[in-house]
Design a protein around this motif. Structure first.
Motif, PDB file in Angstrom:
ATOM      1  N   TYR A  95      -7.949  -6.112 -18.577  1.00  0.00           N
ATOM      2  CA  TYR A  95      -6.955  -6.946 -17.913  1.00  0.00           C
ATOM      3  C   TYR A  95      -5.538  -6.452 -18.239  1.00  0.00           C
ATOM      4  N   LYS A  96      -5.286  -6.152 -19.511  1.00  0.00           N
ATOM      5  CA  LYS A  96      -3.980  -5.671 -19.946  1.00  0.00           C
ATOM      6  C   LYS A  96      -3.659  -4.317 -19.302  1.00  0.00           C
ATOM      7  N   LYS A  97      -4.630  -3.435 -19.251  1.00  0.00           N
ATOM      8  CA  LYS A  97      -4.412  -2.117 -18.640  1.00  0.00           C
ATOM      9  C   LYS A  97      -4.052  -2.246 -17.167  1.00  0.00           C
ATOM     10  N   LYS A  98      -4.709  -3.174 -16.481  1.00  0.00           N
ATOM     11  CA  LYS A  98      -4.426  -3.370 -15.058  1.00  0.00           C
ATOM     12  C   LYS A  98      -2.996  -3.881 -14.857  1.00  0.00           C
TER      13      LYS A  98
ATOM     14  N   ASN B 145       3.831  -0.369 -14.169  1.00  0.00           N
ATOM     15  CA  ASN B 145       4.253   1.037 -14.080  1.00  0.00           C
ATOM     16  C   ASN B 145       4.484   1.466 -12.635  1.00  0.00           C
ATOM     17  N   ASP B 146       3.637   0.986 -11.728  1.00  0.00           N
ATOM     18  CA  ASP B 146       3.798   1.314 -10.309  1.00  0.00           C
ATOM     19  C   ASP B 146       5.069   0.686  -9.735  1.00  0.00           C
ATOM     20  N   ILE B 147       5.322  -0.557 -10.117  1.00  0.00           N
ATOM     21  CA  ILE B 147       6.484  -1.283  -9.599  1.00  0.00           C
ATOM     22  C   ILE B 147       7.780  -0.787 -10.226  1.00  0.00           C
ATOM     23  N   GLN B 148       7.732  -0.452 -11.507  1.00  0.00           N
ATOM     24  CA  GLN B 148       8.920  -0.071 -12.290  1.00  0.00           C
ATOM     25  C   GLN B 148      10.025  -1.125 -12.135  1.00  0.00           C
ATOM     26  N   PRO B 149       9.756  -2.349 -12.616  1.00  0.00           N
ATOM     27  CA  PRO B 149      10.703  -3.447 -12.402  1.00  0.00           C
ATOM     28  C   PRO B 149      12.002  -3.270 -13.182  1.00  0.00           C
ATOM     29  N   ASP B 150      13.064  -3.867 -12.639  1.00  0.00           N
ATOM     30  CA  ASP B 150      14.340  -3.926 -13.353  1.00  0.00           C
ATOM     31  C   ASP B 150      14.347  -5.107 -14.308  1.00  0.00           C
ATOM     32  N   GLY B 151      13.472  -6.062 -14.070  1.00  0.00           N
ATOM     33  CA  GLY B 151      13.339  -7.236 -14.915  1.00  0.00           C
ATOM     34  C   GLY B 151      12.003  -7.887 -14.644  1.00  0.00           C
TER      35      GLY B 151
ATOM     36  N   TYR C  62       5.550  -4.861 -22.549  1.00  0.00           N
ATOM     37  CA  TYR C  62       5.947  -3.840 -21.581  1.00  0.00           C
ATOM     38  C   TYR C  62       7.476  -3.765 -21.509  1.00  0.00           C
ATOM     39  N   GLY C  63       8.117  -4.920 -21.422  1.00  0.00           N
ATOM     40  CA  GLY C  63       9.570  -4.961 -21.327  1.00  0.00           C
ATOM     41  C   GLY C  63      10.240  -4.310 -22.516  1.00  0.00           C
ATOM     42  N   GLU C  64       9.750  -4.628 -23.705  1.00  0.00           N
ATOM     43  CA  GLU C  64      10.342  -4.038 -24.907  1.00  0.00           C
ATOM     44  C   GLU C  64      10.126  -2.519 -24.945  1.00  0.00           C
TER      45      GLU C  64
END
Length: 127
Positions: free
Chosen positions: A2-5, A11-17, A33-35
């Motif tokens: 679940y965490k890997k998904k 990673n695909d989205i590469q969010p700004d926040g 992920y954020g950190e």
């Protein structure tokens, strides 16, 4: 798995926040992920009962908490900001936080809205 998904999607989205509003392992994954990727993660506490779940002993009625709670605790430590909806949640958050510097992460919705209004007012003055 679940965490890997979730990490793959982020990673695909590469969010700004990242904004989460759920008391689950997802918030812990997002905070981690954020950190790691220098992406701010804002976590909104959705319900007063969320703190009760974290404080209560493990129960056979909620066996998945044994996996869930460590990630929720991780969200407390790694979220960039934690938003609460009322004074009860703010007080519980302050009790839950282990380091005094972490308490600064707690903002209530009124403070956030007032900050937005001040920013809008200052933008209007400069234009």
């Amino acid at each position: 798995m679940y965490k890997k998904k979730i990490n793959r999607i982020l990673n695909d989205i590469q969010p700004d926040g990242i904004y989460t509003r759920t008391f689950s392992s997802w918030s812990g994954f997002a905070a981690e992920y954020g950190e790691k990727h220098n992406v701010p993660h804002v976590w909104a506490i959705a319900n007063d009962n969320d703190f009760k779940i974290l404080e209560s002993p493990l129960s056979i009625m909620r066996p998945l908490d044994i996996f869930e709670n460590p990630y929720v605790k991780q969200a407390f430590k790694q979220a960039t900001n934690i938003v609460v909806q009322n004074q009860f949640q703010k007080n519980k958050l302050q009790e839950t936080m282990q380091e005094k510097s972490d308490v600064a992460k707690a903002k209530d919705l009124l403070e956030i809205e007032m900050e937005k209004l001040r920013n809008i007012a200052s933008d209007d003055e400069t234009t």
